[in-house]
Design an enzyme around this catalytic site. Structure first.
Site, short mmCIF file in Angstrom:
data_model
loop_
_atom_site.label_atom_id
_atom_site.label_comp_id
_atom_site.label_asym_id
_atom_site.label_seq_id
_atom_site.Cartn_x
_atom_site.Cartn_y
_atom_site.Cartn_z
N TYR A 135 -0.84 -2.15 -1.34
CA TYR A 135 -1.44 -1.85 -0.12
C TYR A 135 -2.63 -2.76 0.40
O TYR A 135 -3.49 -2.77 0.02
CB TYR A 135 -2.00 -0.34 -0.33
CG TYR A 135 -2.36 0.45 0.89
CD1 TYR A 135 -1.90 0.16 2.06
CD2 TYR A 135 -3.25 1.53 0.99
CE1 TYR A 135 -2.48 0.70 3.40
CE2 TYR A 135 -3.32 2.37 2.13
CZ TYR A 135 -3.16 1.72 3.44
OH TYR A 135 -3.57 2.42 4.45
N LYS A 163 2.83 -2.34 0.89
CA LYS A 163 2.72 -1.55 2.41
C LYS A 163 1.75 -2.72 3.09
O LYS A 163 0.52 -2.91 2.54
CB LYS A 163 2.04 -0.12 2.03
CG LYS A 163 1.42 0.56 3.47
CD LYS A 163 0.84 1.67 3.21
CE LYS A 163 0.41 2.34 4.51
NZ LYS A 163 -0.42 3.61 4.24
N ILE A 206 5.49 3.46 5.92
CA ILE A 206 4.77 4.62 5.34
C ILE A 206 4.03 5.39 6.45
O ILE A 206 3.03 4.57 6.72
CB ILE A 206 3.93 4.15 4.15
CG1 ILE A 206 4.81 3.83 3.03
CG2 ILE A 206 2.90 5.35 3.46
CD1 ILE A 206 4.23 3.19 1.69
#
Length: 294
Positions: A135, A163, A206
């Site tokens: 992330y 992400k 996401i």
């Protein structure tokens, strides 16, 4: 190897009532998402207000979602911290509860260098032996996983996706050049750039806004090859996203999850709710969006 998911994963908001996690509302919200074509559910991330959830609350939220989802879509647990060994402990516990993967934010405050990032992520992945989504959100951490670092980490069999919340397509292109796109997925962390993200080869998002418009947001992915269609379809969503930019996530989106009946409109300090006039502005934008869809 197939990707963890394709399309829309929801960054699940945590419903509160009287400053307690509202598990009844949580179950109803998750069922709503499952009924509306969501491809993955991410729990205990930024949108979940994870910094102000206790370990016990995080585990109970995850267990509730895992049980309700019952293997129908991947459940991904946010377990990353700026403490490598605490991240390992949290990830192992998530695995025991039944998470299909973990999402690991970059270390923050005690910032490291790229070599430290590699060791941090690989130590967790090799110890936990569960799929890992990296992330990268430098706006919150002041730390970036450089494209070369993503490329190196992508060779680890447990590290399967990124992400990308940079909103930087030069970064996206550089990362894409350094990975095997058949085995390593790229997910947007920015709802406002998904059309361009898909057109450049992204595998999904996401999403925050999918907490309240899951089916509409999945449609953008399903129709991604039809550029004219999704560009036009996205325009009213952009207007709703503008209303949701009145304050930092998840303060505005929780106006709408509460509007739909999933908990009261509450956030935990240090976050504070929107002013009443701003709440009405967000609700009005949502009502106008839904009316336009009918």
């Amino acid at each position: 190897m197939t990707h963890m998911f394709e399309g829309v994963g929801v960054a699940l908001a945590t419903p509160f009532t009287n400053n307690e996690v509202d598990f009844n509302a949580l179950e109803r919200h998750v069922q709503f998402l499952l009924n509306n074509n969501i491809q993955a559910i991410i729990v205990n991330g930024t949108t979940a207000e994870s910094p102000t959830l206790s370990d016990e609350e995080k585990e109970k939220v995850l267990a509730t979602v895992v049980k309700l989802v019952n293997h129908s879509v991947p459940v991904i647990a946010g377990t990353g911290t700026n403490n490598t060994y605490k991240s390992i402990q949290a990830s192992i516990r998530a695995k025991e509860i039944g998470a299909d993967a973990v999402m690991l934010i970059t270390p923050y405050y005690n910032k490291t260098n790229q070599r430290g990032l590699i060791q941090h992520f690989e130590t967790i992945a090799n110890e936990v032996k569960l799929p890992v989504i990296l992330y990268n959100v430098p706006s919150r951490t002041n730390m970036t996983i450089e494209p070369e670092t993503v490329g190196i980490l992508s060779h680890n069999p447990y590290i399967v996706a990124l992400k990308d919340a940079t909103n930087d397509f030069d970064y996206f292109d550089q990362v894409k050049q350094r990975i095997n796109t058949n085995e390593f997925a790229l997910y947007s962390g920015n709802d406002d750039n998904v059309v361009k993200f898909y057109q450049r080869g992204g595998n999904g998002v996401i999403s925050v806004i999918a907490n309240v418009i899951p089916q509409e947001f999945q449609y953008l992915y399903d129709q991604r090859q039809n550029e004219t269609d999704i560009t036009n379809y996205f325009k009213p969503i952009e207007k709703l996203l503008e209303a949701l930019s009145l304050d930092v996530n998840p303060i505005p989106i929780k106006v709408l999850t509460a509007y739909l009946g999933y908990g009261h409109y509450e956030v935990r300090l240090p976050l504070v709710p929107l002013e009443e006039a701003q709440c009405k502005q967000v609700e009005r934008a949502f009502e106008q969006f839904k009316a336009g869809e009918q």
